[in-house]
Design an enzyme around this catalytic site. Structure first.
Site, short mmCIF file in Angstrom:
data_model
loop_
_atom_site.label_atom_id
_atom_site.label_comp_id
_atom_site.label_asym_id
_atom_site.label_seq_id
_atom_site.Cartn_x
_atom_site.Cartn_y
_atom_site.Cartn_z
N ASP A 249 108.39 -17.30 -52.09
CA ASP A 249 107.45 -17.94 -51.18
C ASP A 249 106.80 -16.87 -50.31
OD1 ASP A 249 108.06 -20.37 -52.34
OD2 ASP A 249 109.63 -20.85 -50.89
N HIS B 182 126.11 3.31 -57.03
CA HIS B 182 124.71 3.14 -57.41
C HIS B 182 123.81 2.95 -56.19
CE1 HIS B 182 121.42 1.11 -59.88
NE2 HIS B 182 121.65 2.23 -60.53
N LYS C 208 121.54 3.70 -52.94
CA LYS C 208 120.64 4.76 -52.48
C LYS C 208 120.36 4.51 -51.01
CE LYS C 208 119.72 4.50 -57.11
NZ LYS C 208 120.11 3.40 -58.01
N HIS D 91 111.60 0.86 -62.94
CA HIS D 91 112.92 1.04 -62.34
C HIS D 91 113.10 0.14 -61.12
CE1 HIS D 91 116.29 3.65 -60.69
NE2 HIS D 91 116.57 3.63 -61.97
#
Length: 412
Positions: free
Chosen positions: A299, A113, A115, A292
């Site tokens: 902070d 998964h 990229k 997506h």
């Protein structure tokens, strides 16, 4: 491979494919030595064809080009597309290829998964944007909202080394399990521009590294937490940390899907709304397009951008990669972007839906939640779940022959 904090990186926030794709194509066109690419989805559409042209041109001028795609997300590349890349000298790999059953993809679990793109060891891209027209707002009113980071500096070299090892082009180094998050940078380092940590998760030594980074940041938050996430179904500890932060007075805001690409996602997340809102968490649904995003800010000095959702697949099965960033200028830019998203393109959830009050809700919610949280662990026991890496070898006019390179690793 374990990574360390680096300083002195130059960072650029990229929103959607409209900003990301031109930067990526230009970087590939300028590559001198290497282009390494990993992606979950590469479609053979306008974006995929432009990328293919850029990779072919790079390979023909002598750049070493190595591309790894996921066998589930990228299951439909034509033999002609692969053959053209191979003829130019591009090394194409498929992570966890699988045969179809009645036309359906069966390689459902432990997906690549990530990229990632690394160029020449000098420049890298990390994010959640797949390589398809689905991420171009100018091309489609239903394009997905997402982000990536362009990074130059020491972190780019770390990403390059990681991808070389993952592709098998460099020997794997021994890795020991990491039981706690990487030590935060020294307070004096936080003020330095471009303080960055590259974090990955796999199914071996780094199963919880990304989740641990989220937990460390949320548990120490003092003022504000904004999490924008596409598929939000966190584990018990992460959910409790978010609620605890809101209860101690931190302004906690979630930007979730209001117009999901998969209906079950919203139905499942809806079950958590009551618990989150009772703890003081504010929930904003992004309804303009499918959300997506996989980003967060805490902070004014912590942010993360990457491929990891806060759901069982990303946190327990998939191979993922995020950048954790302690750079005040970058954090401010991402925070301004998310605040604008919430104020102009989101709807705040101010009350639970009527379904939340149904008599069966008190029984169904915990049952479904616990099932979805435990399912990834059960999936690991399924037969033939160990991913394989294959190289399509294509000649003109022939179909690619998948040659298994490694059947035992949980990463390409």
């Amino acid at each position: 491979m374990e990574h360390a904090w680096t300083t002195g990186n130059r960072l650029r926030l990229l929103e959607n494919g409209d900003e990301y794709f031109p930067r990526l194509i230009a970087a590939i066109a300028a590559a001198r030595r290497t282009v390494l690419l990993e992606t979950f989805i590469l479609f053979e559409d306008d974006v995929g064809r432009q990328l293919g042209d850029a990779l072919v041109a790079a390979a023909r001028r002598g750049v070493a080009v190595d591309m790894t795609v996921d066998g589930f997300g990228t299951a439909d590349l034509s033999p002609a597309y692969i053959a053209r890349l191979a003829e130019a000298g591009v090394v194409v790999r498929v992570f966890a290829p699988g045969r179809r059953l009645l036309g359906k993809r069966t390689n459902l679990f432990r997906r690549l998964h990530r990229k990632l793109v690394a160029i020449d060891g000098d420049l890298a891209f990390v994010g959640g944007i797949n390589l398809s027209v689905e991420h171009l707002v100018e091309a489609s009113p239903s394009a997905k909202q997402d982000y990536a980071v362009e990074v130059q500096g020491p972190a780019a070299r770390i990403i390059h080394a990681f991808m070389l090892e993952a592709s098998g082009a460099a020997p794997a180094r021994p890795s020991r399990p990491q039981t706690r998050p990487a030590r935060p940078p020294h307070p004096t380092d936080i003020a330095q521009p471009g303080t960055v940590l590259f974090v990955t998760r796999d199914n071996q030594a780094h199963r919880n590294d990304i989740e641990q980074q989220y937990l460390a940041a949320i548990r120490t938050a003092r003022r504000e937490i904004i999490i924008a996430n596409a598929y939000f179904l966190p584990g018990y500890r992460l959910l409790q940390a978010i609620c605890n932060a809101a209860q101690r007075g931190v302004d906690v805001r979630l930007v979730l899907q209001g117009r999901p690409d998969m209906l079950w996602v919203k139905r499942t997340v809806d079950m958590l709304y009551t618990h989150l809102r009772e703890s003081g968490v504010r929930i904003f649904e992004y309804c303009e397009r499918p959300n997506h995003s996989k980003v967060a800010v805490v902070d004014g000095d912590w942010a993360t951008v990457g491929s990891s959702n806060l759901d069982p697949l990303s946190l327990s099965l998939n191979l993922e990669a995020n950048l954790v960033i302690r750079d005040t200028a970058f954090v401010a830019a991402l925070k301004d972007n998310l605040r604008n998203l919430m104020s102009q393109r989101c709807t705040e959830v101010c009350a639970a839906s009527p379904a939340h009050g149904a008599w069966w809700h008190g029984i169904a919610t915990p049952l479904i939640f616990h099932f979805l949280r435990k399912f990834p662990a059960w999936a690991g026991w399924l037969p033939a779940h160990t991913p394989k890496i294959a190289s399509p070898v294509a000649a003109p006019g022939t179909s690619p022959d998948l040659m298994v390179r490694n059947a035992q690793r949980d990463g390409p």
